[in-house]
Design an enzyme around this catalytic site. Structure first.
Site, mmCIF file in Angstrom:
data_model
loop_
_atom_site.group_PDB
_atom_site.id
_atom_site.type_symbol
_atom_site.label_atom_id
_atom_site.label_comp_id
_atom_site.label_asym_id
_atom_site.label_seq_id
_atom_site.Cartn_x
_atom_site.Cartn_y
_atom_site.Cartn_z
ATOM 1 N N ASP A 36 9.170 3.509 1.296
ATOM 2 C CA ASP A 36 8.159 2.852 0.461
ATOM 3 C C ASP A 36 8.769 1.867 -0.533
ATOM 4 O O ASP A 36 8.133 0.856 -0.882
ATOM 5 C CB ASP A 36 7.339 3.896 -0.317
ATOM 6 C CG ASP A 36 6.185 4.447 0.507
ATOM 7 O OD1 ASP A 36 6.164 4.239 1.735
ATOM 8 O OD2 ASP A 36 5.292 5.096 -0.083
ATOM 9 N N ASN A 43 3.673 1.754 5.814
ATOM 10 C CA ASN A 43 2.473 2.495 5.401
ATOM 11 C C ASN A 43 2.515 2.789 3.908
ATOM 12 O O ASN A 43 2.116 3.867 3.468
ATOM 13 C CB ASN A 43 2.331 3.785 6.219
ATOM 14 C CG ASN A 43 0.941 4.396 6.076
ATOM 15 O OD1 ASN A 43 0.031 3.783 5.500
ATOM 16 N ND2 ASN A 43 0.775 5.599 6.580
ATOM 17 N N GLN A 96 -5.093 2.635 -6.998
ATOM 18 C CA GLN A 96 -4.055 1.608 -6.819
ATOM 19 C C GLN A 96 -4.617 0.193 -6.917
ATOM 20 O O GLN A 96 -3.903 -0.743 -7.251
ATOM 21 C CB GLN A 96 -3.350 1.800 -5.478
ATOM 22 C CG GLN A 96 -2.568 3.102 -5.396
ATOM 23 C CD GLN A 96 -1.993 3.354 -4.007
ATOM 24 O OE1 GLN A 96 -2.101 2.519 -3.125
ATOM 25 N NE2 GLN A 96 -1.404 4.527 -3.822
ATOM 26 N N ASP A 152 -1.877 14.130 -4.785
ATOM 27 C CA ASP A 152 -0.705 14.201 -3.902
ATOM 28 C C ASP A 152 -0.139 15.616 -3.808
ATOM 29 O O ASP A 152 0.734 15.877 -2.978
ATOM 30 C CB ASP A 152 0.402 13.245 -4.379
ATOM 31 C CG ASP A 152 0.103 11.791 -4.015
ATOM 32 O OD1 ASP A 152 -0.926 11.540 -3.370
ATOM 33 O OD2 ASP A 152 0.916 10.915 -4.381
ATOM 34 N N LYS A 185 -5.469 8.537 2.954
ATOM 35 C CA LYS A 185 -4.029 8.402 2.665
ATOM 36 C C LYS A 185 -3.249 8.290 3.989
ATOM 37 O O LYS A 185 -3.780 7.797 4.968
ATOM 38 C CB LYS A 185 -3.597 9.551 1.785
ATOM 39 C CG LYS A 185 -4.492 9.638 0.540
ATOM 40 C CD LYS A 185 -3.786 9.769 -0.732
ATOM 41 C CE LYS A 185 -4.816 9.764 -1.857
ATOM 42 N NZ LYS A 185 -4.259 9.652 -3.159
ATOM 43 N N GLU A 186 -2.015 8.743 4.014
ATOM 44 C CA GLU A 186 -1.175 8.554 5.198
ATOM 45 C C GLU A 186 -1.850 9.114 6.448
ATOM 46 O O GLU A 186 -1.625 8.662 7.571
ATOM 47 C CB GLU A 186 0.182 9.222 4.989
ATOM 48 C CG GLU A 186 1.139 8.444 4.106
ATOM 49 C CD GLU A 186 0.849 8.575 2.626
ATOM 50 O OE1 GLU A 186 -0.291 8.910 2.245
ATOM 51 O OE2 GLU A 186 1.767 8.319 1.828
ATOM 52 N N HIS A 211 4.558 12.220 5.323
ATOM 53 C CA HIS A 211 5.689 12.866 4.641
ATOM 54 C C HIS A 211 5.261 14.121 3.893
ATOM 55 O O HIS A 211 5.968 15.124 3.896
ATOM 56 C CB HIS A 211 6.345 11.867 3.677
ATOM 57 C CG HIS A 211 5.395 11.211 2.708
ATOM 58 N ND1 HIS A 211 5.699 10.992 1.402
ATOM 59 C CD2 HIS A 211 4.109 10.755 2.855
ATOM 60 C CE1 HIS A 211 4.680 10.409 0.791
ATOM 61 N NE2 HIS A 211 3.718 10.252 1.659
ATOM 62 N N ARG A 212 4.080 14.072 3.245
ATOM 63 C CA ARG A 212 3.670 15.245 2.453
ATOM 64 C C ARG A 212 3.216 16.396 3.343
ATOM 65 O O ARG A 212 3.317 17.556 2.967
ATOM 66 C CB ARG A 212 2.570 14.874 1.455
ATOM 67 C CG ARG A 212 3.022 13.831 0.475
ATOM 68 C CD ARG A 212 2.313 13.820 -0.838
ATOM 69 N NE ARG A 212 2.722 12.630 -1.554
ATOM 70 C CZ ARG A 212 3.911 12.471 -2.151
ATOM 71 N NH1 ARG A 212 4.808 13.439 -2.129
ATOM 72 N NH2 ARG A 212 4.231 11.342 -2.752
ATOM 73 N N LYS A 267 9.520 8.398 4.101
ATOM 74 C CA LYS A 267 8.615 7.496 3.372
ATOM 75 C C LYS A 267 8.872 7.572 1.870
ATOM 76 O O LYS A 267 8.846 6.558 1.173
ATOM 77 C CB LYS A 267 7.162 7.848 3.692
ATOM 78 C CG LYS A 267 6.147 6.907 3.065
ATOM 79 C CD LYS A 267 4.744 7.189 3.581
ATOM 80 C CE LYS A 267 3.752 6.134 3.111
ATOM 81 N NZ LYS A 267 3.394 6.221 1.704
HETATM 82 O O1 LIG Z 1 -0.521 4.391 -8.077
HETATM 83 C C1 LIG Z 1 0.243 5.159 -7.476
HETATM 84 O O2 LIG Z 1 1.483 5.085 -7.601
HETATM 85 C C2 LIG Z 1 -0.315 6.190 -6.601
HETATM 86 C C3 LIG Z 1 -1.647 6.550 -6.714
HETATM 87 C C4 LIG Z 1 -2.259 7.606 -5.880
HETATM 88 O O3 LIG Z 1 -3.097 6.983 -4.932
HETATM 89 P P1 LIG Z 1 -4.704 6.934 -5.096
HETATM 90 O O4 LIG Z 1 -5.024 6.210 -6.333
HETATM 91 O O5 LIG Z 1 -5.110 6.200 -3.856
HETATM 92 O O6 LIG Z 1 -5.187 8.358 -5.137
HETATM 93 C C5 LIG Z 1 -1.225 8.444 -5.127
HETATM 94 O O7 LIG Z 1 -1.843 9.163 -4.108
HETATM 95 C C6 LIG Z 1 -0.131 7.610 -4.569
HETATM 96 O O8 LIG Z 1 0.848 8.394 -3.910
HETATM 97 C C7 LIG Z 1 0.590 6.844 -5.639
HETATM 98 C C1 LIG Z 2 -0.641 8.526 -0.861
HETATM 99 C C2 LIG Z 2 0.661 8.278 -0.921
HETATM 100 O O1 LIG Z 2 1.248 7.080 -0.835
HETATM 101 P P1 LIG Z 2 0.699 5.589 -0.766
HETATM 102 O O2 LIG Z 2 -0.764 5.598 -1.048
HETATM 103 O O3 LIG Z 2 1.489 4.863 -1.815
HETATM 104 O O4 LIG Z 2 1.029 5.113 0.615
HETATM 105 C C3 LIG Z 2 1.631 9.402 -1.112
HETATM 106 O O5 LIG Z 2 2.811 9.117 -1.365
HETATM 107 O O6 LIG Z 2 1.240 10.559 -1.013
#
Ligand SMILES: O=C(O)C1=C[C@@H](OP(=O)(O)O)[C@@H](O)[C@H](O)C1
Ligand SMILES: C=C(OP(=O)(O)O)C(=O)O
Length: 466
Positions: free
Chosen positions: A61, A106, A185, A347, A374-375, A420-421, A446
């Site tokens: 990442d 991803n 995000q 997470d 998510k992933e 990964h999780r 990741k």
């Molecule tokens: O802003 C960030 O660094 C993150 C926000 C979270 O995502 P969401 O806002 O989509 O829940 C989290 O799941 C991700 O691993 C990292």
């Molecule tokens: C959701 C995750 O990552 P990202 O959304 O940054 O791909 C994670 O790291 O669990």
């Protein structure tokens, strides 16, 4: 493929089995936070002057973020096995005739933060990723940018998903509105982009507009709120002014939260990254599953990462939680099932789900409908693998209820869905149950390529690889 018990992992290893044993006891420092590393990289890459980031994460990442910024001309020097990154943004050049082709794999943070920052900086950019990335929604962010960006921005997969094509000459002086129910995000990306947009505007108009500001309104629900505070904190360290106001947290179609960003743009700085709190959850869980004691070094309850709150969840389940100057410690078994809203620490849902397999009663997880984006679908696919371990699972729109297996966790070979999780959390079931095998363990790359090696060191016995 023949099994080679206790042979070390190789790139070809197709599965790993963590071996049961006694209580897990020890101290460990996970690598740097993914979220903080990628935020600091964005701010440093858009700053005047040089930055030195320490304690950074080296993983897929962060690699895709670094590669993308380099393509945009930013000079980035990585040293100390990835733990130190020097950034010189003076070479940045976002304007090229052919679009910058950025491959994001991803990484949600990378695509969301880069989309916003490059829209604000201007130029032609095309951001794409792996198949799953092209199924992860980015429409709320792209719609927000389309309302303010001068030029065009489009998604290229059904349902408003990447690739994203940007052709921008910066932002107008309109306020920005964004939805926050799918991911925080989008808001974080817009916040970090705002000082860049102000700078682009100043450069284009040639006037000193240092009193200008950008207003960002969140419409309706905002998930994963602690990440927004984290964003503001990193931005302030790089010299930006950020004010966050809760307008109406229960708003459905109106403004729930307002952010005002102002200042003269980012200034390069020295910035130290905390260890990754989401990664820490696996080690605290190891103590909780086995009734041991694990200290995660370098984290404190007031860390910038909301995921340190996972310790409070384990405390509700019956563990003891303490912290001191060294770090945060979980001891004792998590014996009680609980009813918990994990919206702010989503997470760690998979980690909690595996801990819940060993509790004496059911655990209900609420508030994480956004985990389906998510992933992988971290409700549906998680339910499937927990059932393979013998649990009875009720799937809900916003989470799941985990009924621990009455006869104990059953042996199973588990899918990880390139998540990964999923790999890191499911493997923990093997600490207290025979025959738990996790497929495709290298997907931890990741965010945590050394995860299985670090876990092996902590528990003091080798895993089985094949
Ligand atoms: O802003 C960030 O660094 C993150 C926000 C979270 O995502 P969401 O806002 O989509 O829940 C989290 O799941 C991700 O691993 C990292
Ligand atoms: C959701 C995750 O990552 P990202 O959304 O940054 O791909 C994670 O790291 O669990």
């Amino acid at each position: 493929m023949p099994e080679h018990p206790e042979s070390p992992p190789t790139a070809e290893s197709t599965s790993v089995s963590v071996q049961p044993g006694g209580p897990t006891r020890g101290k460990i420092r996970p690598p740097g936070s993914k979220s903080l590393t990628n935020r600091a990289l964005i701010c440093a890459a858009m700053a005047s002057g040089q930055s030195v980031l320490s304690g950074t994460l080296r993983s897929e990442d962060t690699a895709v973020m670094i590669d993308s910024l380099r393509i945009c001309g930013v000079s980035i020097n990585v040293s100390q096995a990835g733990r130190m990154i020097q950034v010189d943004a003076s070479t940045r050049d976002v304007n090229s005739d052919a679009p910058h082709e950025l491959f994001i794999a991803n990484s949600g943070t990378s695509i969301r933060f880069l989309t916003a920052a490059l829209s604000a900086a201007g130029g032609n950019h095309h951001l794409s990723g792996v198949e799953r990335m092209h199924q992860r929604p980015i429409a709320d962010l792209v719609d927000a940018l389309a309302g303010v960006q001068i030029g065009s921005i489009q998604t290229q997969s059904p349902g408003g998903c990447p690739p994203v094509a940007i052709s921008s000459r910066g932002w107008s002086d309109q306020p920005v509105s964004v939805g926050g129910s799918v991911s925080s995000q989008y808001l974080s990306g817009l916040m970090m982009a705002a000082p860049v947009a102000l700078q682009t505007r100043r450069a284009q108009s040639g006037r000193d507009a240092s009193s200008d500001s950008i207003r960002i309104d969140v419409i309706g629900e905002l998930v994963s709120r602690p990440y927004v505070e984290m964003t503001a904190s990193v931005m302030r360290s790089f010299g930006a002014n950020v004010a966050i106001e809760d307008v109406d947290p229960d708003a459905v179609d109106s403004v729930s939260l307002r952010v005002i960003v102002s200042g003269d743009g980012y200034r390069g700085t020295e910035y130290a990254i905390e260890p990754d709190a989401s990664a820490a959850s696996y080690f605290w869980a190891a103590a909780a599953i086995t009734g041991g004691e694990v200290t995660v070094l370098g984290l404190a309850p007031d860390a910038m990462q909301g995921d340190v709150g996972f310790c409070r969840v384990l405390e509700q389940m019956g563990c003891t939680f303490t912290s001191d100057a060294d770090g945060m410690t979980i001891s004792g078994r998590a014996s009680r099932g609980i009813d918990v809203d994990m919206n702010q620490i989503s997470d760690t849902v998979q980690t909690l789900a595996v801990v819940a397999l060993f509790a004496d009663g059911p655990t209900r997880v609420r508030g994480v409908a956004h985990n389906r984006f998510k992933e992988t679908d971290r409700i549906g696919d998680l339910a499937c693998e927990l059932r393979n371990l013998g649990a009875t699972i009720e799937e809900h729109d916003d989470g799941l209820t985990i009924h621990p297996p009455e006869q104990g966790v059953t042996p199973a070979t588990l899918e990880t869905y390139h998540d990964h999780r999923m790999a890191m959390s499911l493997s923990l079931a093997g600490l207290a149950a025979e025959g738990v095998r996790v497929l495709n363990p290298s997907c931890t790359g990741k965010t945590y390529p050394e995860f299985f090696a670090d876990l092996e060191t902590l528990i003091g016995r080798p895993h089985r690889w094949c």
